[in-house]
Design a protein around this motif. Structure first.
Motif, PDB file in Angstrom:
ATOM      1  N   ASN A  30       0.582  -1.162  -0.094  1.00 26.46           N
ATOM      2  CA  ASN A  30       0.178  -0.220   0.412  1.00 26.46           C
ATOM      3  C   ASN A  30       1.091   1.345   0.020  1.00 26.46           C
ATOM      4  O   ASN A  30       0.537   2.327  -0.722  1.00 26.46           O
ATOM      5  N   TYR A  31       2.148   0.856   0.103  1.00 23.40           N
ATOM      6  CA  TYR A  31       2.809   1.809  -0.025  1.00 23.40           C
ATOM      7  C   TYR A  31       3.741   2.534  -0.827  1.00 23.40           C
ATOM      8  O   TYR A  31       4.259   3.955  -1.291  1.00 23.40           O
ATOM      9  N   TYR A  32       3.349   1.942  -2.272  1.00 17.99           N
ATOM     10  CA  TYR A  32       4.239   1.818  -3.408  1.00 17.99           C
ATOM     11  C   TYR A  32       3.156   1.763  -4.516  1.00 17.99           C
ATOM     12  O   TYR A  32       2.381   0.827  -4.588  1.00 17.99           O
ATOM     13  N   PRO A  33       2.990   2.142  -5.545  1.00 12.13           N
ATOM     14  CA  PRO A  33       2.228   1.852  -6.915  1.00 12.13           C
ATOM     15  C   PRO A  33       2.779   0.844  -7.243  1.00 12.13           C
ATOM     16  O   PRO A  33       4.035   0.446  -7.627  1.00 12.13           O
ATOM     17  N   ILE A  34       1.540   0.088  -8.441  1.00 12.19           N
ATOM     18  CA  ILE A  34       1.845  -1.259  -8.725  1.00 12.19           C
ATOM     19  C   ILE A  34       1.117  -1.095  -9.696  1.00 12.19           C
ATOM     20  O   ILE A  34       0.310  -0.705 -10.272  1.00 12.19           O
TER      21      ILE A  34
END
Length: 126
Positions: A30-34
């Motif tokens: 949830n902390y990073y664009p995926i």
């Protein structure tokens, strides 16, 4: 070190559905664009969908809009790609990827992504 493992690919008839999973270890998704990308034989890898960190805003390629849905489950540290109304032209190896810069909006641009899974084959055929 972030590791990604895709699963859920397979052979499906046109009009069918599959759900791909991308299980992450080493960092919280949830902390990073995926993003989800795909590569068909003889073609370049293209962006399919992505989900931003923070507000979780999503983006889709025009070719899959209305048929595919990206989502994430933070309790399982997993990102999903629900694929409905599949077409033969969706046949490809599908990859998930993570942008190493936290808290920014995702884009469907391959150079933005730093970590990649091994891919899972999706074949749509009758």
């Amino acid at each position: 070190q972030l590791q990604l493992v895709e699963s859920g690919g397979g052979l499906v008839q046109p009009g069918g559905s599959l759900r791909l999973s991308c299980a992450a270890s080493g960092r919280a998704v949830n902390y990073y664009p995926i993003g989800w990308f795909r590569q068909a034989p003889g073609k370049e890898r293209e962006g399919v969908s992505c989900i931003s960190s923070g507000d979780g805003s999503t983006y889709y390629a025009d070719s899959v809009k209305g048929r595919f849905t990206i989502s994430r489950d933070t309790t399982k540290n997993t990102v999903y790609l629900q694929m409905n109304s599949l077409k033969p032209e969706d046949t490809a190896v599908y990859y998930c990827a993570v942008d190493a810069i936290m808290f920014r909006q995702c884009v469907l641009s391959r150079p933005n992504y730093d970590y990649w899974g091994q891919g899972t084959q999706v074949t749509v055929s009758s």
